[in-house]
Design a protein around this motif. Structure first.
Motif, PDB file in Angstrom:
ATOM      1  N   GLU A 283       0.901  -1.222  -0.055  1.00  0.00           N
ATOM      2  CA  GLU A 283      -0.142  -0.051  -0.043  1.00  0.00           C
ATOM      3  C   GLU A 283       0.795   1.235   0.003  1.00  0.00           C
ATOM      4  N   GLU A 284       0.388   2.210  -0.706  1.00  0.00           N
ATOM      5  CA  GLU A 284       1.304   3.611  -0.731  1.00  0.00           C
ATOM      6  C   GLU A 284       0.915   4.356   0.369  1.00  0.00           C
TER       7      GLU A 284
ATOM      8  N   SER B 188       6.411   9.981  -0.464  1.00  0.00           N
ATOM      9  CA  SER B 188       5.680   8.638  -0.369  1.00  0.00           C
ATOM     10  C   SER B 188       6.512   7.688  -0.640  1.00  0.00           C
ATOM     11  N   TYR B 189       5.870   6.641   0.035  1.00  0.00           N
ATOM     12  CA  TYR B 189       6.730   5.041  -0.185  1.00  0.00           C
ATOM     13  C   TYR B 189       5.519   3.801  -0.092  1.00  0.00           C
ATOM     14  N   ASN B 190       6.269   2.859  -0.504  1.00  0.00           N
ATOM     15  CA  ASN B 190       5.205   1.573  -0.572  1.00  0.00           C
ATOM     16  C   ASN B 190       5.594   0.788   0.655  1.00  0.00           C
TER      17      ASN B 190
ATOM     18  N   ASP C  42       8.691  -4.979  -3.129  1.00  0.00           N
ATOM     19  CA  ASP C  42       7.821  -4.101  -3.745  1.00  0.00           C
ATOM     20  C   ASP C  42       7.880  -4.122  -5.358  1.00  0.00           C
TER      21      ASP C  42
ATOM     22  N   SER D  27       6.143  -2.591  -7.519  1.00  0.00           N
ATOM     23  CA  SER D  27       5.410  -1.536  -8.215  1.00  0.00           C
ATOM     24  C   SER D  27       5.893  -0.802  -9.669  1.00  0.00           C
TER      25      SER D  27
END
Length: 159
Positions: free
Chosen positions: A31-32, A39-41, A67, A69
């Motif tokens: 989730e972000e 911002s980071y995951n 991650d 993404s």
């Protein structure tokens, strides 16, 4: 199921690929998290059911802590379809078969054989034996390839 979605194949592998590719358009393992500065995951503990089952293990869930993404859905699908725990299961089977020396054999009541059922072992020596077995397994243990030839994996120990 594949025909209803417009896929002409009956191959379970190809249908699983199409299914997962569609799922990964929206499914995320992370989730972000958005803060005031960046911002980071973050890992979200959001497993997905693997579409291909096996006779011996049935349905299983797959999770990814890395991650992903930056990957396309088709790339994530290839990773998920190729994941398995065969190497770990093989190693555990080797441990079960090869480390019976840690058990102290007891003679049976009739005196005709040895039993390992009530044996004691020292965890310190068990750990040492596992380290030796793991080193042997990773650097020296030969395996048969699908072609049937006896080969050894190229590892740093062979260089």
């Amino acid at each position: 199921m594949g025909l209803r979605k417009g896929y002409s194949t009956r191959s379970f592998g190809k249908l699983a690929f199409f299914y997962l590719t569609e799922r990964f358009e929206t499914h995320k393992f992370h989730e972000e998290i958005v803060t005031a500065t960046h911002s980071y995951n973050q890992y979200a503990s959001n497993p997905i059911e693997h579409p291909l089952t096996t006779i011996d293990r049935g349905f299983r869930k797959v999770e990814c802590t890395t991650d992903l993404s930056s990957f396309e859905p088709s790339e994530v699908t290839n990773l998920i379809l190729n994941v398995n725990d065969n190497a770990v299961n093989t190693f555990i089977q080797h441990i079960r078969r090869r480390l019976s020396i840690l058990e102290r054999p007891l003679t049976t009541a009739r005196g005709d054989g040895k039993s390992y059922i009530y044996s004691n072992f020292n965890p310190k020596y068990a750990q040492m034996a596992l380290i030796i077995l793991r080193t042997y397994y990773n650097f020296c243990f030969p395996y048969k390839t699908k072609e049937g030839k006896n080969t050894i994996i190229a590892t740093p120990a062979h260089d």
